[in-house]
Design a protein around this motif. Structure first.
Motif, PDB file in Angstrom:
ATOM      1  N   HIS A   1      -9.315  21.291  -3.686  1.00 15.63           N
ATOM      2  CA  HIS A   1     -10.685  21.568  -3.216  1.00 15.63           C
ATOM      3  C   HIS A   1     -10.623  21.892  -1.819  1.00 15.63           C
ATOM      4  N   ILE A   2      -9.457  21.790  -1.109  1.00 17.97           N
ATOM      5  CA  ILE A   2      -9.224  21.662   0.342  1.00 17.97           C
ATOM      6  C   ILE A   2      -9.765  23.142   1.182  1.00 17.97           C
ATOM      7  N   ARG A   3      -9.630  24.320   0.553  1.00 18.73           N
ATOM      8  CA  ARG A   3     -10.103  25.386   1.213  1.00 18.73           C
ATOM      9  C   ARG A   3     -10.636  26.355  -0.141  1.00 18.73           C
ATOM     10  N   GLU A   4     -11.321  27.204   0.244  1.00 20.45           N
ATOM     11  CA  GLU A   4     -12.228  28.039  -0.778  1.00 20.45           C
ATOM     12  C   GLU A   4     -11.040  28.644  -1.532  1.00 20.45           C
ATOM     13  N   LYS A   5     -10.292  29.161  -1.108  1.00 19.90           N
ATOM     14  CA  LYS A   5      -9.077  30.056  -1.862  1.00 19.90           C
ATOM     15  C   LYS A   5      -8.701  29.312  -3.002  1.00 19.90           C
ATOM     16  N   ALA A   6      -8.240  27.793  -2.643  1.00 22.93           N
ATOM     17  CA  ALA A   6      -7.844  27.050  -3.693  1.00 22.93           C
ATOM     18  C   ALA A   6      -8.661  26.727  -4.724  1.00 22.93           C
ATOM     19  N   THR A   7      -9.989  26.575  -4.611  1.00 23.76           N
ATOM     20  CA  THR A   7     -11.065  26.469  -5.369  1.00 23.76           C
ATOM     21  C   THR A   7     -11.201  27.693  -6.366  1.00 23.76           C
ATOM     22  N   GLU A   8     -11.297  28.834  -5.719  1.00 24.32           N
ATOM     23  CA  GLU A   8     -11.291  29.988  -6.558  1.00 24.32           C
ATOM     24  C   GLU A   8     -10.197  30.209  -7.524  1.00 24.32           C
ATOM     25  N   LYS A   9      -8.936  29.707  -7.358  1.00 21.66           N
ATOM     26  CA  LYS A   9      -7.743  29.944  -8.036  1.00 21.66           C
ATOM     27  C   LYS A   9      -8.003  29.244  -9.520  1.00 21.66           C
ATOM     28  N   VAL A  10      -8.805  28.063  -9.305  1.00 20.74           N
ATOM     29  CA  VAL A  10      -9.211  27.398 -10.434  1.00 20.74           C
ATOM     30  C   VAL A  10     -10.021  28.204 -11.713  1.00 20.74           C
ATOM     31  N   PHE A  11     -10.874  28.811 -10.911  1.00 18.51           N
ATOM     32  CA  PHE A  11     -11.765  29.357 -11.828  1.00 18.51           C
ATOM     33  C   PHE A  11     -11.176  30.635 -12.605  1.00 18.51           C
ATOM     34  N   SER A  12     -10.249  31.406 -11.626  1.00 22.64           N
ATOM     35  CA  SER A  12      -9.651  32.380 -12.417  1.00 22.64           C
ATOM     36  C   SER A  12      -8.758  32.054 -13.638  1.00 22.64           C
ATOM     37  N   GLU A  13      -8.002  31.085 -13.194  1.00 22.77           N
ATOM     38  CA  GLU A  13      -6.996  30.334 -14.160  1.00 22.77           C
ATOM     39  C   GLU A  13      -7.717  29.796 -15.525  1.00 22.77           C
TER      40      GLU A  13
ATOM     41  N   VAL B   1     -11.287  19.368  -7.453  1.00 26.59           N
ATOM     42  CA  VAL B   1     -12.385  20.493  -7.838  1.00 26.59           C
ATOM     43  C   VAL B   1     -13.222  19.743  -9.018  1.00 26.59           C
ATOM     44  N   ALA B   2     -12.487  19.037  -9.718  1.00 21.69           N
ATOM     45  CA  ALA B   2     -13.151  18.069 -10.932  1.00 21.69           C
ATOM     46  C   ALA B   2     -14.293  17.252 -10.438  1.00 21.69           C
ATOM     47  N   GLN B   3     -13.726  16.527  -9.305  1.00 18.15           N
ATOM     48  CA  GLN B   3     -14.470  15.599  -8.582  1.00 18.15           C
ATOM     49  C   GLN B   3     -15.900  16.295  -7.841  1.00 18.15           C
ATOM     50  N   ALA B   4     -15.646  17.319  -7.262  1.00 17.71           N
ATOM     51  CA  ALA B   4     -16.608  17.904  -6.589  1.00 17.71           C
ATOM     52  C   ALA B   4     -17.610  18.853  -7.060  1.00 17.71           C
ATOM     53  N   GLU B   5     -16.857  19.631  -8.253  1.00 14.98           N
ATOM     54  CA  GLU B   5     -17.492  20.426  -8.933  1.00 14.98           C
ATOM     55  C   GLU B   5     -17.787  20.393 -10.493  1.00 14.98           C
TER      56      GLU B   5
ATOM     57  N   VAL C   1     -13.516  17.074 -18.087  1.00 18.78           N
ATOM     58  CA  VAL C   1     -13.203  17.167 -16.400  1.00 18.78           C
ATOM     59  C   VAL C   1     -13.139  15.755 -16.147  1.00 18.78           C
ATOM     60  N   VAL C   2     -12.135  15.349 -15.381  1.00 15.23           N
ATOM     61  CA  VAL C   2     -11.680  13.940 -14.990  1.00 15.23           C
ATOM     62  C   VAL C   2     -11.283  13.869 -13.591  1.00 15.23           C
ATOM     63  N   GLY C   3     -11.963  13.033 -12.681  1.00 19.49           N
ATOM     64  CA  GLY C   3     -11.649  13.030 -11.268  1.00 19.49           C
ATOM     65  C   GLY C   3     -10.454  12.298 -10.866  1.00 19.49           C
ATOM     66  N   PRO C   4      -9.825  12.447  -9.741  1.00 21.49           N
ATOM     67  CA  PRO C   4      -8.578  12.028  -9.493  1.00 21.49           C
ATOM     68  C   PRO C   4      -8.646  10.425  -9.610  1.00 21.49           C
TER      69      PRO C   4
ATOM     70  N   ARG D   1     -11.881  12.348  -2.834  1.00 20.59           N
ATOM     71  CA  ARG D   1     -10.926  11.133  -3.173  1.00 20.59           C
ATOM     72  C   ARG D   1     -11.818   9.774  -2.890  1.00 20.59           C
ATOM     73  N   GLY D   2     -12.895   9.789  -2.143  1.00 14.22           N
ATOM     74  CA  GLY D   2     -13.400   8.298  -1.736  1.00 14.22           C
ATOM     75  C   GLY D   2     -13.102   7.670  -0.716  1.00 14.22           C
ATOM     76  N   ALA D   3     -13.507   6.545  -0.595  1.00 12.57           N
ATOM     77  CA  ALA D   3     -13.297   5.640   0.733  1.00 12.57           C
ATOM     78  C   ALA D   3     -11.836   5.175   0.512  1.00 12.57           C
ATOM     79  N   GLU D   4     -11.304   4.895   1.724  1.00 10.35           N
ATOM     80  CA  GLU D   4      -9.632   4.362   1.994  1.00 10.35           C
ATOM     81  C   GLU D   4      -9.453   3.214   0.962  1.00 10.35           C
ATOM     82  N   PHE D   5      -8.507   3.132   0.219  1.00 11.07           N
ATOM     83  CA  PHE D   5      -8.212   2.089  -0.840  1.00 11.07           C
ATOM     84  C   PHE D   5      -6.808   1.982  -0.393  1.00 11.07           C
ATOM     85  N   SER D   6      -6.200   0.650  -0.147  1.00  9.49           N
ATOM     86  CA  SER D   6      -4.771   0.630  -0.127  1.00  9.49           C
ATOM     87  C   SER D   6      -4.325  -0.257  -1.456  1.00  9.49           C
TER      88      SER D   6
END
Ligand code: SAH
Ligand code: SF4
Ligand code: F3S
Length: 459
Positions: free
Chosen positions: A54-66, A89-93, A107-110, A176-181
């Motif tokens: 989901h980092i940049r708009e282009k990355a997200t667009e690719k998912v919908f076309s795929e 993208v699953a997590q965000a949208e 749809v399954v988040g990270p 990805r949520g809060a920092e978890f070690s």
């Protein structure tokens, strides 16, 4: 005894960063007991997973076309093919994906993909889609199989998840949520598992990997808190030929980690340390929590600790409010450091991040021009760095076959790709290679002078 199930084809397409690469491997491990085995194409698969970014708009667009293409394949399969969308993208949208593309089954988040088997079982009992986007990093790591399937001599190991830095341009803290070690014990167990499978190079990964911290393992006796440097020293004792970690934040380059660069021979002399910009004004607006001078000081300290170290970085051009002068400061920082490699991106406004709502968004044409200038400078530096390795003997980790018969590809300690002719027997090994040629993107090594370092690996 469980009855063996007939094999089912699994195709996972991975976008984005090394954390997603790790997650895709772990999804394969999670799905293997259900009879899923990797196939080479989506057409041949019973289950297709898109592990998205989901980092940049282009990355997200690719998912919908795929997804549009997969929908047609699913129709051709008579609806038998299952489609899952995983990753950021699953997590965000997630809801949006289900609304826009009904062919998607899951749809399954990270932080939820350990639940895939149960989701698949539910899918066969009910109609409609299934959405799992909880933030349960700890539960996920506990639930993942202890056994790992490895492919090749190098493997990723996720040591932490998520990020608390909240750079104003970035979606990662939200996806990805809060920092978890993860605990040192769990990481050590996974590192031993990888070593037992013949892995020569271990890459510690996380969104902000040098934020890793944890209690010392019980067996260490001394107790106390560990940072990434302690963990690296400990992992080195297992006997890996190479250790790397990525990606780091300058604020978390702690003394113990810099000391590890001095003391741990196996720790690669290569550090990917994103800086994003060279202007203090922009760094502040990005909430990076350091100045350009802070960054240069860190570079100097790491170089003192490990004089042969090379640096890589990430840059964003056209962040809101970036003036010509700010951009010149970025070029100035690049010149001051001298990078072996760097990735540069045009700023992409992301929904829900503070920078997306900032005044003074930079025009696209200006971003294009700045990107071209920055990339030209970086390319010059990469070429110079690569040229400077000609004539040197470097240990190369050979990971796969090249394009033509007998050619083998690997990479140097500085992550330069190296190809050697007539070297098929070297695959999976680390060997000393004389570098005889260099381009901007790769090196040529000479086979005649190769001496194999770790002969036992081929036994
Ligand atoms: N966790 C890593 C980077 C994660 S994202 C870190 O903190 O360094 C990888 C790179 O993508 C970032 O370093 C940044 O350069 C770029 N990036 C992130 N968000 C972006 C955005 N909104 N627009 C353009 N590039 C972005
Ligand atoms: Fe994003 Fe910043 Fe966290 Fe990196 S440190 S993942 S750029 S918020
Ligand atoms: Fe992309 Fe998520 Fe990684 S947004 S860069 S896949 S953490």
């Amino acid at each position: 005894m469980s009855v063996p199930k007939p094999p089912k084809g699994l195709f996972i397409k991975t976008y984005g960063c090394q954390a997603n690469v790790y997650d895709s491997e772990r999804m394969r491990d999670v799905l293997a007991p259900l009879g899923y085995a990797p196939v080479d194409s989506a057409e041949a698969a019973d289950l297709v997973v898109l592990n998205t970014c989901h980092i940049r708009e282009k990355a997200t667009e690719k998912v919908f076309s795929e997804l549009g293409r997969l929908k047609e394949m699913k129709q051709l399969s008579g609806g038998a093919m299952r489609i899952a969308v995983a990753g950021c993208v699953a997590q965000a949208e997630g809801q949006e994906i289900m609304r826009r593309q009904p062919a998607v089954d899951m749809v399954v988040g990270p932080q939820s993909y350990h639940r895939l088997p149960e989701m698949i079982a539910r899918l066969s009992r009910q109609t409609g889609d299934i959405l799992e986007v909880d933030f349960a990093a700890e539960e996920k790591f506990d639930a993942l199989p202890k056994s790992r399937q490895v492919s090749g001599p190098s493997a990723f190991l996720a040591v932490q998840e998520g990020c608390d830095k909240f750079c104003t341009f970035c979606v990662v803290p939200y996806t990805r949520g809060a920092e978890f070690s993860r605990s040192a014990d769990a990481i050590m167990a996974e590192a031993h598992e990888l070593a037992s499978k013949g892995v020569r190079e271990i890459v510690l990964v996380g969104q902000n990997v040098n934020a890793w911290h944890g209690a010392a393992p019980a067996l260490e006796g001394r107790g106390g808190d560990w940072r990434l440097g302690n963990l690296i020293r400990h992992i080195a004792r297992i006997g890996f030929e190479r250790i790397r970690y990525m990606t780091s934040h300058p604020r978390d380059m702690s003394d113990d980690l810099i000391d590890a660069h001095r003391d741990v021979e196996a720790l690669s002399p290569f550090l990917h340390l994103p800086v994003q910009a060279g202007s203090d004004r922009i760094l502040k607006a990005m909430n990076r929590q350091h100045t350009a001078a802070d960054y240069l000081r860190i570079v100097e300290r790491v170089r003192d600790a490990r004089p042969d170290i090379a640096f890589a970085s990430d840059f964003i051009v056209g962040f809101p409010g970036e003036s010509d002068k700010d951009f010149e400061d970025t070029l100035g920082l690049v010149k001051a450091v001298g990078f072996a490699q760097a990735y540069s991106f045009k700023y992409s406004p992301r929904p829900g991040t503070p920078a997306a709502g900032m005044q003074l968004q930079v025009e696209e044409a200006v971003k294009d021009e700045r990107l071209a200038r920055l990339q030209a400078l970086i390319n010059e530096q990469s070429q110079a760095f690569n040229t400077a390795t000609v004539g040197r003997r470097l240990p190369v980790l050979f990971s796969r076959a090249g394009k033509h018969a007998g050619q083998v590809l690997g990479y140097s300690p500085y992550m330069q790709s190296v190809h050697v002719e007539n070297g098929a027997h070297l695959s999976g090994l680390v060997a000393q290679v004389e570098i005889v040629g260099a381009s901007m993107t790769s090196l040529t090594g000479r086979q005649e002078r190769i001496s194999v370092v770790n002969q036992e690996a081929s036994a």
